[in-house]
Design a protein around this motif. Sequence first.
Motif, PDB file in Angstrom:
ATOM      1  N   ALA A 105     -79.891  30.183  34.773  1.00 41.03           N
ATOM      2  CA  ALA A 105     -79.797  29.492  36.052  1.00 41.03           C
ATOM      3  C   ALA A 105     -79.792  27.993  35.736  1.00 41.03           C
ATOM      4  CB  ALA A 105     -80.986  29.855  36.934  1.00 41.03           C
ATOM      5  N   VAL A 106     -78.884  27.247  36.365  1.00 45.03           N
ATOM      6  CA  VAL A 106     -78.682  25.873  35.933  1.00 45.03           C
ATOM      7  C   VAL A 106     -78.673  24.899  37.102  1.00 45.03           C
ATOM      8  CG1 VAL A 106     -77.385  26.553  33.880  1.00 45.03           C
ATOM      9  CG2 VAL A 106     -76.168  26.145  36.026  1.00 45.03           C
ATOM     10  N   THR A 107     -78.799  23.644  36.730  1.00 45.34           N
ATOM     11  CA  THR A 107     -78.579  22.548  37.656  1.00 45.34           C
ATOM     12  C   THR A 107     -77.822  21.471  36.907  1.00 45.34           C
ATOM     13  OG1 THR A 107     -79.640  21.040  39.213  1.00 45.34           O
ATOM     14  CG2 THR A 107     -80.760  21.369  37.110  1.00 45.34           C
ATOM     15  N   GLY A 108     -77.014  20.728  37.639  1.00 47.32           N
ATOM     16  CA  GLY A 108     -76.242  19.676  36.987  1.00 47.32           C
ATOM     17  C   GLY A 108     -74.932  19.438  37.689  1.00 47.32           C
ATOM     18  N   THR A 109     -74.024  18.803  36.978  1.00 46.00           N
ATOM     19  CA  THR A 109     -72.695  18.524  37.501  1.00 46.00           C
ATOM     20  C   THR A 109     -71.774  18.187  36.354  1.00 46.00           C
ATOM     21  OG1 THR A 109     -71.445  17.258  39.130  1.00 46.00           O
ATOM     22  CG2 THR A 109     -73.051  16.048  37.810  1.00 46.00           C
ATOM     23  N   SER A 110     -70.487  18.266  36.635  1.00 46.83           N
ATOM     24  CA  SER A 110     -69.458  17.939  35.640  1.00 46.83           C
ATOM     25  C   SER A 110     -69.703  18.755  34.373  1.00 46.83           C
ATOM     26  CB  SER A 110     -69.467  16.438  35.362  1.00 46.83           C
ATOM     27  OG  SER A 110     -68.405  16.089  34.489  1.00 46.83           O
ATOM     28  N   ASN A 111     -69.895  18.111  33.239  1.00 47.02           N
ATOM     29  CA  ASN A 111     -70.145  18.853  31.999  1.00 47.02           C
ATOM     30  C   ASN A 111     -71.576  18.664  31.520  1.00 47.02           C
ATOM     31  OD1 ASN A 111     -70.007  16.241  31.156  1.00 47.02           O
ATOM     32  ND2 ASN A 111     -68.791  16.647  29.343  1.00 47.02           N
ATOM     33  N   LYS A 112     -72.461  18.231  32.433  1.00 47.52           N
ATOM     34  CA  LYS A 112     -73.863  18.039  32.083  1.00 47.52           C
ATOM     35  C   LYS A 112     -74.716  18.986  32.908  1.00 47.52           C
ATOM     36  CE  LYS A 112     -73.238  13.202  30.804  1.00 47.52           C
ATOM     37  NZ  LYS A 112     -73.266  13.515  29.355  1.00 47.52           N
ATOM     38  N   TRP A 113     -75.109  20.077  32.283  1.00 46.74           N
ATOM     39  CA  TRP A 113     -75.897  21.105  32.935  1.00 46.74           C
ATOM     40  C   TRP A 113     -77.113  21.433  32.083  1.00 46.74           C
ATOM     41  CZ3 TRP A 113     -74.446  23.079  37.681  1.00 46.74           C
ATOM     42  CH2 TRP A 113     -73.178  22.702  38.122  1.00 46.74           C
ATOM     43  N   ARG A 114     -78.185  21.826  32.759  1.00 45.72           N
ATOM     44  CA  ARG A 114     -79.383  22.223  32.022  1.00 45.72           C
ATOM     45  C   ARG A 114     -79.981  23.459  32.656  1.00 45.72           C
ATOM     46  NH1 ARG A 114     -84.122  20.934  34.620  1.00 45.72           N
ATOM     47  NH2 ARG A 114     -83.980  19.438  36.344  1.00 45.72           N
ATOM     48  N   ASN A 115     -80.749  24.173  31.856  1.00 40.51           N
ATOM     49  CA  ASN A 115     -81.442  25.377  32.295  1.00 40.51           C
ATOM     50  C   ASN A 115     -82.555  24.970  33.251  1.00 40.51           C
ATOM     51  OD1 ASN A 115     -83.061  27.679  32.501  1.00 40.51           O
ATOM     52  ND2 ASN A 115     -82.638  28.311  30.408  1.00 40.51           N
ATOM     53  N   VAL A 116     -82.483  25.430  34.486  1.00 41.88           N
ATOM     54  CA  VAL A 116     -83.449  24.978  35.487  1.00 41.88           C
ATOM     55  C   VAL A 116     -84.717  25.835  35.492  1.00 41.88           C
ATOM     56  CG1 VAL A 116     -82.547  26.376  37.385  1.00 41.88           C
ATOM     57  CG2 VAL A 116     -83.638  24.173  37.884  1.00 41.88           C
ATOM     58  N   LEU A 117     -84.688  27.026  34.948  1.00 41.65           N
ATOM     59  CA  LEU A 117     -85.851  27.915  34.947  1.00 41.65           C
ATOM     60  C   LEU A 117     -86.452  28.104  33.557  1.00 41.65           C
ATOM     61  CD1 LEU A 117     -84.617  30.696  37.418  1.00 41.65           C
ATOM     62  CD2 LEU A 117     -86.114  28.742  37.904  1.00 41.65           C
ATOM     63  N   ASN A 118     -85.866  27.466  32.540  1.00 39.34           N
ATOM     64  CA  ASN A 118     -86.369  27.554  31.156  1.00 39.34           C
ATOM     65  C   ASN A 118     -86.466  28.991  30.661  1.00 39.34           C
ATOM     66  OD1 ASN A 118     -86.646  24.761  30.652  1.00 39.34           O
ATOM     67  ND2 ASN A 118     -88.487  24.749  31.925  1.00 39.34           N
ATOM     68  N   THR A 119     -85.550  29.839  31.137  1.00 34.86           N
ATOM     69  CA  THR A 119     -85.482  31.217  30.667  1.00 34.86           C
ATOM     70  C   THR A 119     -84.092  31.479  30.133  1.00 34.86           C
ATOM     71  OG1 THR A 119     -87.141  31.975  32.255  1.00 34.86           O
ATOM     72  CG2 THR A 119     -85.658  33.633  31.331  1.00 34.86           C
ATOM     73  N   TRP A 120     -83.991  31.964  28.875  1.00 34.97           N
ATOM     74  CA  TRP A 120     -82.666  32.173  28.262  1.00 34.97           C
ATOM     75  C   TRP A 120     -82.287  33.631  28.116  1.00 34.97           C
ATOM     76  CZ3 TRP A 120     -79.456  28.352  28.042  1.00 34.97           C
ATOM     77  CH2 TRP A 120     -79.925  27.034  27.917  1.00 34.97           C
ATOM     78  N   GLY A 121     -83.225  34.512  27.975  1.00 39.83           N
ATOM     79  CA  GLY A 121     -82.857  35.886  27.656  1.00 39.83           C
ATOM     80  C   GLY A 121     -82.498  36.012  26.184  1.00 39.83           C
TER      81      GLY A 121
END
Length: 122
Positions: free
Chosen positions: A97-113
Amino acid sequence: VQLQASGGGLVQAGGSLRLSCVASGLTFRNYAMGWFRQAPGKEREFVAAITWGGGRTYYGDSVKGRFTISRDNAKNTVYLQMDSLKPEDTAVYYCAAVTGTSNKWRNVLNTWGQGTQVTVSS
């Protein structure tokens, strides 16, 4: 929150794979979702993102025109269709699950699987 990625495998250069990621433990439709990848010895890299409703998609420069991200909110699933694969696409692919825009996104829940391995042979 759990993110179960699948669909990876071994494919020849020029081939295709479709990755899936099923999310649970979150209200899926409320989140933008993204795919990242990490090759051995390299930092994790943004691949693609899709807004909560699926109306907008974003891609890293290295995959534009070859990969397509999509989602099915009824199935809590995000997909990554990968075409024209190259050996440099070899990596473990993760959804988030992410937040961001354009080509700059980060993991918003700090969970990767656990991710899914994609290996492209030349």
